[in-house]
Design a protein around this motif. Structure first.
Motif: not given
Length: 168
Positions: A150-159
């Protein structure tokens, strides 16, 4: 037009003139037939030709079919390898049910993206997750750095948002 015998030379029919010519080799006849059929197929524009504007883009059905087969083979390779890469963190942690869901998600996402490119945008592109970024995501960010999925997907979304802001 008179011969030594005094008889007038009669006009030859086209079939007689063809018979006197040197006969063509069989492969030339086959080649002419195939070229004739391809010409007919290129000139006849069916539903797909009209819908996608194939002749307007300077292409033909034969080229598009070959390109489609090539793209299918490439995407088939990606659809075999990418789900394995993205599911590895779940397999390693023992959550096999979630690994199967990730694999199905990659397949469904690829189908939806490719369908939208084809029908909505009318461009000959296949959309699939990139293998390099998936490997970085799964092995470095999730397994190496210890972030949850979940945290990694949020990082991808922000990028992705940063990318849109920078390029807009």
């Amino acid at each position: 037009a008179c011969h030594a015998t005094g008889k007038r030379k009669r006009d030859q029919t086209s079939s007689e003139r063809r018979a006197k010519r040197k006969p063509k080799r069989r492969w030339l006849l086959v080649k002419e037939h195939v070229e004739e059929r391809l010409y007919f197929m290129e000139k006849r524009e069916g539903f797909f030709g009209r819908f996608f504007g194939i002749s307007q883009s300077g292409s033909n059905m034969r080229t598009e079919i070959l390109a489609g087969i090539t793209t299918f083979i490439t995407v088939a390779y990606i659809l075999i390898l990418n789900p394995q890469i993205l599911a590895d963190p779940f397999v390693i942690t023992g959550d096999v049910a979630m690994a199967a869901k990730v694999s199905n998600g990659v397949f469904i996402g690829t189908r939806i993206g490719t369908f939208l490119c084809a029908v909505y945008a009318k461009v000959p592109l296949a959309q699939a997750p990139g293998m390099g970024l998936n490997a970085f995501f799964a092995y470095t960010v999730v397994l190496g750095m210890g972030y949850s999925y979940n945290e990694a997907l949020v990082i991808v979304f922000i990028s992705g948002i940063f990318f849109i802001v920078i390029t807009a």
